[in-house]
Enzyme design. Structure first.
Site, PDB file in Angstrom:
ATOM      1  CG  MET A  79       7.200  23.428  37.348  1.00  0.00           C
ATOM      2  SD  MET A  79       8.614  24.606  37.865  1.00  0.00           S
ATOM      3  CE  MET A  79       9.834  23.642  37.756  1.00  0.00           C
ATOM      4  CB  ALA A 116      10.419  21.669  34.421  1.00  0.00           C
ATOM      5  CB  SER A 117       9.593  18.880  39.278  1.00  0.00           C
ATOM      6  OG  SER A 117       9.850  17.798  40.203  1.00  0.00           O
ATOM      7  N   PRO A 118      11.482  16.211  37.579  1.00  0.00           N
ATOM      8  CG  PRO A 118      13.719  15.679  37.085  1.00  0.00           C
ATOM      9  CD  PRO A 118      12.772  16.647  37.699  1.00  0.00           C
TER      10      PRO A 118
END
Length: 221
Positions: free
Chosen positions: A8, A10-12
């Protein structure tokens, strides 16, 4: 068959894997896993990854979770000369890289997650003093490491930089890096100019920023 990365944006940690693949010039296939829609709990995903996290690597019959493990795997198996630069074979250099990756896993990312959970699930309208202090402390750790070299693990870009900057840039959204952290700001600005950062970190970073700002405004109303 190409390597498949479940992610995803947005996941760092997912961004760290995507950025590493770009630096290595590795062609990968990506599959989106929507955490807000709880797709990570689907039975077919849990069968592959009981931790129900992203990213997840699938390379034929080989399955691997955790971004730090994944980027080491990609650099080691598919990196060639570039992988040898990102993850040198010298045991002392490699150990420093490991320590910085463990710092990301044990300090940087958990402190980010604590803030995200407070905002998204506990109706926090701001970052409290304790969490802010925790992040500032973490920035101080990085500042100290960067006093002796331009990158986190020496004189050149390594996996440590790619992994940590995805988390640090995300922390900066909620706890801006103070001007006193001169070396840390220089490090971030240097990495911001690199194509892998622009292509693989910035889009997801913007997604995360929008997500957090939505909840901050909602919680403050």
């Amino acid at each position: 068959m190409p390597v498949i990365i479940y992610k995803m944006n947005a996941s760092p940690p997912a961004r760290a894997v995507l950025a590493t693949a770009e630096v290595l010039g590795l062609e990968i296939e990506t599959r989106e896993v929507s955490i807000p829609n709880k797709e990570q709990f689907k039975p077919e995903y849990l069968e592959k990854n009981p931790l129900h996290t992203v990213p997840l690597l699938e390379d034929g019959n080989f399955i691997l979770a955790d971004s730090h493990a994944i980027i080491i795997y990609l650099a080691s198996k598919y990196g060639g000369d570039k992988g040898a630069s990102l993850y040198p074979s010298d045991i002392q250099q490699r150990s420093i890289i490991h320590q910085r990756l463990f710092l990301d896993a044990s300090i940087l990312f958990p402190r980010l997650i604590a803030i995200i959970k407070a905002i998204a699930y506990e109706n926090a309208a701001s970052v409290d003093e304790k969490k802010t202090a925790d992040v500032e402390e973490a920035y101080g750790f990085l500042e100290k490491y960067l006093e002796s070299s331009p990158f986190l693990a020496g004189e050149q870009l390594t996996l440590a930089d790619i992994s940590c900057v995805t988390t640090v840039s995300s922390l900066n959204v909620v706890v801006p890096i103070d001007a006193k952290f001169i070396k840390l700001q220089e490090w971030v600005n240097n990495l911001k100019s690199q194509s892998w950062y622009v292509n693989k970190n910035e889009p997801g970073l913007n997604d995360l920023g929008g997500f957090l700002n939505f909840f901050l405004k909602k919680n403050a109303a």
